[in-house]
Motif scaffolding. Structure first.
Motif, PDB file in Angstrom:
ATOM      1  N   GLU A   5     -21.435  55.724  18.072  1.00 21.23           N
ATOM      2  CA  GLU A   5     -20.821  55.004  16.964  1.00 21.23           C
ATOM      3  C   GLU A   5     -21.932  54.230  16.267  1.00 21.23           C
ATOM      4  O   GLU A   5     -22.606  53.417  16.899  1.00 21.23           O
ATOM      5  CB  GLU A   5     -19.757  54.040  17.482  1.00 21.23           C
ATOM      6  N   PRO A   6     -22.189  54.462  14.973  1.00 24.45           N
ATOM      7  CA  PRO A   6     -23.291  53.766  14.314  1.00 24.45           C
ATOM      8  C   PRO A   6     -23.082  52.257  14.289  1.00 24.45           C
ATOM      9  O   PRO A   6     -22.010  51.779  13.913  1.00 24.45           O
ATOM     10  CB  PRO A   6     -23.295  54.359  12.902  1.00 24.45           C
ATOM     11  N   VAL A   7     -24.096  51.532  14.723  1.00 23.55           N
ATOM     12  CA  VAL A   7     -24.061  50.068  14.758  1.00 23.55           C
ATOM     13  C   VAL A   7     -25.365  49.560  14.160  1.00 23.55           C
ATOM     14  O   VAL A   7     -26.441  50.112  14.436  1.00 23.55           O
ATOM     15  CB  VAL A   7     -23.897  49.547  16.196  1.00 23.55           C
ATOM     16  N   ALA A   8     -25.264  48.513  13.354  1.00 20.16           N
ATOM     17  CA  ALA A   8     -26.450  47.972  12.688  1.00 20.16           C
ATOM     18  C   ALA A   8     -26.572  46.480  12.917  1.00 20.16           C
ATOM     19  O   ALA A   8     -25.574  45.775  13.122  1.00 20.16           O
ATOM     20  CB  ALA A   8     -26.394  48.257  11.186  1.00 20.16           C
ATOM     21  N   ILE A   9     -27.804  46.019  12.890  1.00 26.31           N
ATOM     22  CA  ILE A   9     -28.081  44.583  12.837  1.00 26.31           C
ATOM     23  C   ILE A   9     -27.967  44.166  11.375  1.00 26.31           C
ATOM     24  O   ILE A   9     -28.601  44.757  10.497  1.00 26.31           O
ATOM     25  CB  ILE A   9     -29.486  44.280  13.374  1.00 26.31           C
ATOM     26  N   ILE A  10     -27.147  43.142  11.118  1.00 21.14           N
ATOM     27  CA  ILE A  10     -26.950  42.708   9.730  1.00 21.14           C
ATOM     28  C   ILE A  10     -27.408  41.274   9.485  1.00 21.14           C
ATOM     29  O   ILE A  10     -27.446  40.816   8.343  1.00 21.14           O
ATOM     30  CB  ILE A  10     -25.480  42.875   9.296  1.00 21.14           C
ATOM     31  N   GLY A  11     -27.742  40.543  10.534  1.00 18.02           N
ATOM     32  CA  GLY A  11     -28.223  39.175  10.358  1.00 18.02           C
ATOM     33  C   GLY A  11     -28.808  38.642  11.645  1.00 18.02           C
ATOM     34  O   GLY A  11     -28.464  39.104  12.737  1.00 18.02           O
ATOM     35  N   TRP A  12     -29.702  37.673  11.515  1.00 14.47           N
ATOM     36  CA  TRP A  12     -30.322  37.080  12.701  1.00 14.47           C
ATOM     37  C   TRP A  12     -30.914  35.725  12.351  1.00 14.47           C
ATOM     38  O   TRP A  12     -31.103  35.380  11.189  1.00 14.47           O
ATOM     39  CB  TRP A  12     -31.414  37.993  13.257  1.00 14.47           C
ATOM     40  N   SER A  13     -31.223  34.964  13.388  1.00 21.42           N
ATOM     41  CA  SER A  13     -31.892  33.677  13.204  1.00 21.42           C
ATOM     42  C   SER A  13     -32.661  33.344  14.472  1.00 21.42           C
ATOM     43  O   SER A  13     -32.184  33.595  15.589  1.00 21.42           O
ATOM     44  CB  SER A  13     -30.868  32.572  12.917  1.00 21.42           C
ATOM     45  N   VAL A  14     -33.840  32.792  14.290  1.00 25.32           N
ATOM     46  CA  VAL A  14     -34.693  32.344  15.389  1.00 25.32           C
ATOM     47  C   VAL A  14     -34.962  30.856  15.198  1.00 25.32           C
ATOM     48  O   VAL A  14     -35.312  30.416  14.101  1.00 25.32           O
ATOM     49  CB  VAL A  14     -36.022  33.120  15.417  1.00 25.32           C
ATOM     50  N   SER A  15     -34.787  30.084  16.249  1.00 24.17           N
ATOM     51  CA  SER A  15     -35.002  28.642  16.149  1.00 24.17           C
ATOM     52  C   SER A  15     -36.481  28.305  16.114  1.00 24.17           C
ATOM     53  O   SER A  15     -37.324  29.132  16.485  1.00 24.17           O
ATOM     54  CB  SER A  15     -34.357  27.933  17.345  1.00 24.17           C
ATOM     55  N   PRO A  16     -36.846  27.092  15.702  1.00 21.78           N
ATOM     56  CA  PRO A  16     -38.218  26.627  15.906  1.00 21.78           C
ATOM     57  C   PRO A  16     -38.565  26.679  17.396  1.00 21.78           C
ATOM     58  O   PRO A  16     -37.703  26.411  18.245  1.00 21.78           O
ATOM     59  CB  PRO A  16     -38.182  25.188  15.390  1.00 21.78           C
ATOM     60  N   MET A  17     -39.776  27.061  17.715  1.00 23.27           N
ATOM     61  CA  MET A  17     -40.211  27.153  19.104  1.00 23.27           C
ATOM     62  C   MET A  17     -41.058  25.925  19.443  1.00 23.27           C
ATOM     63  O   MET A  17     -42.090  25.693  18.811  1.00 23.27           O
ATOM     64  CB  MET A  17     -40.995  28.444  19.327  1.00 23.27           C
ATOM     65  N   GLU A  18     -40.602  25.169  20.427  1.00 19.69           N
ATOM     66  CA  GLU A  18     -41.225  23.890  20.744  1.00 19.69           C
ATOM     67  C   GLU A  18     -41.505  23.771  22.240  1.00 19.69           C
ATOM     68  O   GLU A  18     -40.803  24.353  23.066  1.00 19.69           O
ATOM     69  CB  GLU A  18     -40.317  22.737  20.308  1.00 19.69           C
ATOM     70  N   ARG A  19     -42.530  22.999  22.566  1.00 20.97           N
ATOM     71  CA  ARG A  19     -42.842  22.740  23.972  1.00 20.97           C
ATOM     72  C   ARG A  19     -41.717  21.950  24.636  1.00 20.97           C
ATOM     73  O   ARG A  19     -41.390  22.178  25.788  1.00 20.97           O
ATOM     74  CB  ARG A  19     -44.160  21.956  24.077  1.00 20.97           C
ATOM     75  N   ARG A  20     -41.120  21.062  23.916  1.00 25.90           N
ATOM     76  CA  ARG A  20     -39.962  20.329  24.412  1.00 25.90           C
ATOM     77  C   ARG A  20     -39.094  19.918  23.235  1.00 25.90           C
ATOM     78  O   ARG A  20     -39.576  19.330  22.272  1.00 25.90           O
ATOM     79  CB  ARG A  20     -40.381  19.085  25.205  1.00 25.90           C
ATOM     80  N   THR A  21     -37.823  20.250  23.297  1.00 27.37           N
ATOM     81  CA  THR A  21     -36.900  19.882  22.238  1.00 27.37           C
ATOM     82  C   THR A  21     -35.962  18.783  22.717  1.00 27.37           C
ATOM     83  O   THR A  21     -35.676  18.681  23.915  1.00 27.37           O
ATOM     84  CB  THR A  21     -36.074  21.098  21.779  1.00 27.37           C
ATOM     85  N   ASP A  22     -35.487  17.983  21.792  1.00 25.11           N
ATOM     86  CA  ASP A  22     -34.503  16.955  22.111  1.00 25.11           C
ATOM     87  C   ASP A  22     -33.079  17.499  22.042  1.00 25.11           C
ATOM     88  O   ASP A  22     -32.133  16.793  22.399  1.00 25.11           O
ATOM     89  CB  ASP A  22     -34.643  15.769  21.137  1.00 25.11           C
ATOM     90  N   LYS A  23     -32.936  18.737  21.602  1.00 22.94           N
ATOM     91  CA  LYS A  23     -31.607  19.320  21.451  1.00 22.94           C
ATOM     92  C   LYS A  23     -31.128  19.961  22.752  1.00 22.94           C
ATOM     93  O   LYS A  23     -31.924  20.482  23.534  1.00 22.94           O
ATOM     94  CB  LYS A  23     -31.615  20.367  20.338  1.00 22.94           C
ATOM     95  N   THR A  24     -29.818  19.944  22.964  1.00 18.21           N
ATOM     96  CA  THR A  24     -29.228  20.686  24.068  1.00 18.21           C
ATOM     97  C   THR A  24     -29.195  22.165  23.699  1.00 18.21           C
ATOM     98  O   THR A  24     -29.400  22.542  22.538  1.00 18.21           O
ATOM     99  CB  THR A  24     -27.802  20.211  24.353  1.00 18.21           C
ATOM    100  N   CYS A 212     -32.033  32.194  19.898  1.00 14.02           N
ATOM    101  CA  CYS A 212     -31.976  33.261  18.907  1.00 14.02           C
ATOM    102  C   CYS A 212     -30.545  33.785  18.840  1.00 14.02           C
ATOM    103  O   CYS A 212     -29.833  33.788  19.852  1.00 14.02           O
ATOM    104  CB  CYS A 212     -32.933  34.396  19.287  1.00 14.02           C
ATOM    105  N   ALA A 213     -30.115  34.219  17.665  1.00 13.32           N
ATOM    106  CA  ALA A 213     -28.804  34.836  17.486  1.00 13.32           C
ATOM    107  C   ALA A 213     -28.949  36.056  16.596  1.00 13.32           C
ATOM    108  O   ALA A 213     -29.714  36.037  15.625  1.00 13.32           O
ATOM    109  CB  ALA A 213     -27.824  33.847  16.866  1.00 13.32           C
ATOM    110  N   VAL A 214     -28.232  37.120  16.939  1.00 10.15           N
ATOM    111  CA  VAL A 214     -28.271  38.368  16.182  1.00 10.15           C
ATOM    112  C   VAL A 214     -26.837  38.844  15.956  1.00 10.15           C
ATOM    113  O   VAL A 214     -26.026  38.840  16.889  1.00 10.15           O
ATOM    114  CB  VAL A 214     -29.076  39.460  16.922  1.00 10.15           C
TER     115      VAL A 214
END
Length: 355
Positions: A5-24, A212-214
């Motif tokens: 069944e043909p499936v495609a990637i239609i969107g994505w996002s990559v977060s900033p990459m940090e040594r330590r983040t304050d976010k959960t 990351c989200a795809v």
């Protein structure tokens, strides 16, 4: 295996990459899910199925993924799953789920905050409890064993490894998500002290917090939502023995089998490859196993040596490969993810331009 069944990637996002983040992790995921759905031109309500990749060991609590559902949204109700693996395997599950044909849109995520604990303490606990965990060998120690095997066999050199580190971090200068980048002199790198002989600091990935989200869509839905779908034309993952002592560490049998199952050699030349080669010596092993020649651009994003968000690194490779097709004009790309000691399990995803 090739898609039925043909499936495609239609969107994505990559977060900033940090040594330590304050976010959960939930906050990291909230950002990338919001951006990925916007990139795909949909809302959260349009998502039929979600699958998340994360690790309770890294998060430091049982069922840590439950709180991350807050980032996805519980209404309207949707089907949800979780894998205790890199988000690349979450994407594989989402791809398989869309093969059933009753759903149109799926979302896969990967997230990890490696800065919250000592990886050298955590990762041995995930090893085989009878033979490997008692040794207390972490991922870096296991990688050093494989690097030593390759060096002793004359398959790589320390200069070649340093050259790979310099190249990937130079390429990462153009990547806004990179954590480590810049111009590095190979001789200066080789003058550094060993962290785990024969691995120096430049041979290792950084400790990274990130997500990351795809977004995937099936067939006609993908064409309806975007005029530039990135089609998944092959997808496979293969595991071999967990115990490194019973494997030939000079090669990656599972990567070669995954490449064959995904049809890497069948659809024309690969233009670019994003490999989860977190250690410099892994790149030549993987390029040989995957059948990638010198004409293939390897890790133009900088790869895991530039940013290594555990449980998202493999999914980032798929997002970066998709970006190479949609934004850089490449026709056919390969994305790779790995799990387990010494390249024990490997996943290969083949992407092609919209049609």
């Amino acid at each position: 295996m090739a898609a039925t069944e043909p499936v495609a990637i239609i969107g994505w996002s990559v977060s900033p990459m940090e040594r330590r983040t304050d976010k959960t992790e939930a906050q990291l995921l909230l950002d990338v899910i919001t951006d990925a759905t916007a990139h795909a031109g949909i809302s959260r309500a349009d998502v039929d199925f979600t699958c998340a990749g994360s690790c309770d060991y890294v998060a430091g609590q049982a069922f840590s993924f439950v709180q991350n559902i807050n980032a996805i949204g519980a209404w309207p109700p949707k089907r949800d799953s979780h894998v205790e693996m890199d988000g690349a395997w979450a994407l594989y599950e989402a791809w398989v789920r869309l093969q059933l044909g009753d759903l149109d849109v799926a979302l896969a995520t990967g997230s990890g905050r490696s800065s919250t604990a000592d990886p050298a303490t955590i990762y041995p606990m995930e090893m085989d409890p009878y033979y490997l965990a008692p040794l207390g060998a972490d991922a870096v120690s296991m990688a050093a064993l494989q690097a030593r095997v390759l060096l002793d066999a004359g398959l790589v050199t320390e200069r070649q490894m340093a050259t790979i580190a310099a190249r990937t971090r130079r390429d990462a200068v153009a990547n806004p998500h990179a954590q480590v980048s810049g111009e590095f002199d190979v001789d200066a790198l080789l003058a550094g002290e060993y962290v785990r002989d024969p691995l120096r600091r430049h041979d290792l990935p950084p400790i990274t917090d990130g997500a990351c989200a795809v977004v995937l869509a099936r067939g006609e839905k993908a064409r309806e939502l975007t005029d530039r779908p990135v089609w998944i034309t092959g997808f496979a993952h293969v595991a071999e023995a967990h115990q490194p002592g019973v494997r030939d560490l000079r090669v990656s049998t599972s990567a070669a089998r995954a490449a064959k199952a995904a049809g890497v050699a069948e659809g024309g030349p690969i233009d670019v490859a994003e490999l989860q080669s977190a250690f410099t010596h892994e790149e030549p092993v993987l390029t040989a196993a995957l059948g990638l020649g010198p004409e293939v651009a390897i890790n133009p994003s900088g790869g895991p040596l530039a940013a290594n968000p555990i449980m998202a690194t493999g999914l980032v490779r798929i997002a970066e490969a998709a970006r190479q097709i949609r934004d850089a004009g490449k026709r056919r790309a390969l994305a790779h993810a790995t799990s387990g000691p010494c390249l024990q399990q490997n996943l290969v995803c083949v992407l092609e331009e919209g049609r």
